[in-house]
Write a protein that holds these residues in place. Structure first.
Motif, PDB file in Angstrom:
ATOM      1  N   PHE A 189       0.836  -1.193   0.000  1.00 31.58           N
ATOM      2  CA  PHE A 189       0.000   0.000   0.000  1.00 31.58           C
ATOM      3  C   PHE A 189       0.877   1.252   0.000  1.00 31.58           C
ATOM      4  N   ILE A 190       0.510   2.223  -0.823  1.00 28.42           N
ATOM      5  CA  ILE A 190       1.173   3.521  -0.761  1.00 28.42           C
ATOM      6  C   ILE A 190       0.815   4.221   0.542  1.00 28.42           C
ATOM      7  N   ASN A 191      -0.463   4.171   0.885  1.00 33.30           N
ATOM      8  CA  ASN A 191      -0.939   4.768   2.129  1.00 33.30           C
ATOM      9  C   ASN A 191      -2.080   3.912   2.665  1.00 33.30           C
ATOM     10  N   PRO A 192      -1.843   3.097   3.702  1.00 37.76           N
ATOM     11  CA  PRO A 192      -2.884   2.187   4.200  1.00 37.76           C
ATOM     12  C   PRO A 192      -4.138   2.888   4.675  1.00 37.76           C
ATOM     13  N   THR A 193      -4.062   4.183   4.992  1.00 37.16           N
ATOM     14  CA  THR A 193      -5.253   4.909   5.421  1.00 37.16           C
ATOM     15  C   THR A 193      -6.102   5.363   4.243  1.00 37.16           C
ATOM     16  N   ASN A 194      -5.603   5.196   3.033  1.00 38.48           N
ATOM     17  CA  ASN A 194      -6.362   5.558   1.826  1.00 38.48           C
ATOM     18  C   ASN A 194      -6.058   4.526   0.749  1.00 38.48           C
ATOM     19  N   THR A 195      -6.666   3.335   0.890  1.00 34.09           N
ATOM     20  CA  THR A 195      -6.374   2.240  -0.032  1.00 34.09           C
ATOM     21  C   THR A 195      -6.935   2.488  -1.433  1.00 34.09           C
ATOM     22  N   ARG A 196      -7.769   3.514  -1.610  1.00 29.48           N
ATOM     23  CA  ARG A 196      -8.275   3.826  -2.950  1.00 29.48           C
ATOM     24  C   ARG A 196      -7.146   4.219  -3.895  1.00 29.48           C
ATOM     25  N   LEU A 197      -6.023   4.675  -3.345  1.00 28.64           N
ATOM     26  CA  LEU A 197      -4.883   5.026  -4.190  1.00 28.64           C
ATOM     27  C   LEU A 197      -4.330   3.795  -4.908  1.00 28.64           C
ATOM     28  N   ASP A 198      -4.591   2.609  -4.374  1.00 36.59           N
ATOM     29  CA  ASP A 198      -4.057   1.375  -4.939  1.00 36.59           C
ATOM     30  C   ASP A 198      -5.132   0.529  -5.612  1.00 36.59           C
ATOM     31  N   LYS A 199      -6.318   1.063  -5.769  1.00 34.17           N
ATOM     32  CA  LYS A 199      -7.400   0.289  -6.365  1.00 34.17           C
ATOM     33  C   LYS A 199      -7.272   0.272  -7.878  1.00 34.17           C
TER      34      LYS A 199
END
Length: 447
Positions: A189-199
């Motif tokens: 994950f780039i940022n686990p608090t905003n997983t939409r970045l990796d969707k």
């Protein structure tokens, strides 16, 4: 027909085993053991390398299907169905000692080493500044799969048959579904608090799959004489046709090191650094080094550069595909990229090379004394010798220019939009190809 079920994953014990590499189980130290009283350990050090999310959840998936089958004629049917899947609490990986998004822009200009660690070491931005990346194994992923599946079957005579199936599907998720190694890599994950970045599309996503096979008994000439039956009868023709889309994969980009061609001419001094002027050390001050100045070291600045992505231009990733050139270089760019942010290219936006194979067998059968049989066959693999390129080396293909600039002045937190880049070479080309046509001869005796 309809069905639904829930299935739970049994995780690798190696993930927990890796936690044993942390203190107090592992401490690095140097010592010289003698027969006398042992000397104290010299500079014992601890550097944690693994962590695990303590949430008590188990990766699982719900699977469901609904299909309808209709007989079209005697021994001929068509089945059409919908198949779905939802992956919940899937295994994921992230950097537990990650840099906060508010510090990404500063992290993009810091590297892992420097003359003044408090100013030039990127670890200074981490919550535990005396350590680097700590890979945290967790269960924070989610994925879904939806497909339309069709199957046509027909039986001709006593032994001949034809079957064809087609699947139109889409697999999307915020974690890849072909890796559970538990390492902070491109799939983290780039940022686990905003997983939409990796969707995006997962690595098992193949939109189109077509498979057909047939078994055809040639005429047996049962009313002819024994010689004709033996020479011309008993032949059979079998084939398998496989046509499928390439699997989805992601394109990553990282500039690594100092890639700003202006940095050696006009770098920006780090605020609070010792009073050495920034500039070309060979002309302005022979004692200054770029360790005292900002250097463009990564694009996102989140602490690990392996999953940084470039910007998308709007050109389809696979447009203009020709031969072993699978990806289109013009589909990506770093011009206009704002250092310290996430690139606009989505995960899984590219596809590997399509696969097309035709395998065929021509066989001759002899029967004698009703109990014994001999079969001689010619087996052809990839009959038409189609070039099926191997997309393995394209997985995580690096879109890396030779250098970038942020205008007349060097890139810095105050001048962080890339203005120019040099050409990207050797990108998007399949390095190998699957085997071409192969022929084998088989002699089989049955009893």
């Amino acid at each position: 027909r309809a069905g639904i079920g829930q299935f739970f994953q049994r995780e690798l014990v190696g993930i927990d085993e890796s936690l044993a590499h942390n203190a107090p189980f592992v401490i690095n130290a140097a010592d010289t053991r003698t027969l006398e009283t042992p000397t104290p350990l010299v500079n014992p050090s601890v550097s944690p390398s693994a962590a695990k999310d303590p949430r008590a959840v188990v990766p699982n998936s719900w699977q469901w299907n609904l299909s309808v089958e209709r007989e079209l004629a005697r021994n001929t049917s068509l089945q059409v169905g919908y198949v779905g899947n939802a992956g919940i609490h899937l295994t994921s990986m992230a950097d537990l000692n990650r840099i906060a998004p508010s510090s990404w822009i500063q992290g993009a200009f810091l590297s892992g080493t420097g003359a003044n660690a408090s100013l030039t070491n990127i670890d200074s931005l981490r919550p535990a500044s005396n350590f680097g990346t700590i890979g945290e194994f967790a269960r924070g992923g989610h994925a879904s799969y939806h497909s339309l599946q069709a199957l046509f079957r027909s039986r001709i005579g006593s032994r001949s048959s034809f079957q064809a199936s087609y699947t139109w599907s889409h697999s999307i998720g915020d974690v890849e579904e072909d890796n559970s190694s538990g390492s902070v890599n491109q799939e983290a994950f780039i940022n686990p608090t905003n997983t939409r970045l990796d969707k995006g599309n997962t690595n098992i996503n193949r939109p189109n799959i077509f498979v057909a096979n047939e078994v055809f008994d040639l005429p047996k000439f049962g009313h002819s004489n024994a010689f004709v039956q033996s020479a011309l009868g008993g032949w059979e023709l079998n084939s398998i046709i496989n046509v499928q889309s390439g699997a989805s994969f992601s394109v990553f980009s990282n500039i690594g090191g100092n890639k700003d061609s202006n940095a050696a001419v006009n770098p920006m001094q780090i605020p609070g650094a010792p009073g050495l002027p920034c500039g070309n050390p060979t002309t302005l001050n022979p004692n200054v080094t770029l360790a005292n100045c900002y250097q463009l070291s990564s694009l996102t600045g989140n602490g690990f550069g392996s999953n940084n992505r470039p910007n998308a231009t709007g050109t389809a990733c696979n447009s203009g595909q020709s031969g072993n050139q699978i990806l289109n270089t013009s589909a990506f760019t770093l011009v206009g990229y704002q250092v310290g942010t996430v690139g606009t290219t989505r995960r899984g936006s590219c596809f590997g090379a399509d696969a097309r194979t035709v395998d065929m067998q021509l066989g001759k059968n002899w029967k004698f004394k009703e109990r014994y049989g001999i079969k001689f066959s010619f087996d052809f693999f990839n009959l038409f010798n189609h070039a099926n390129f191997n997309s393995g080396n394209l997985e995580g293909a690096g879109y890396v220019p030779g250098s970038v600039t942020c205008g007349a002045n060097a890139c810095s937190p105050l001048n962080n939009v890339i203005q120019t880049q040099t050409a990207v070479t050797g990108f998007g080309t399949a390095g190998t190809v699957h085997p071409g046509r192969e022929i084998q001869y088989t002699l089989r005796f049955t009893f």
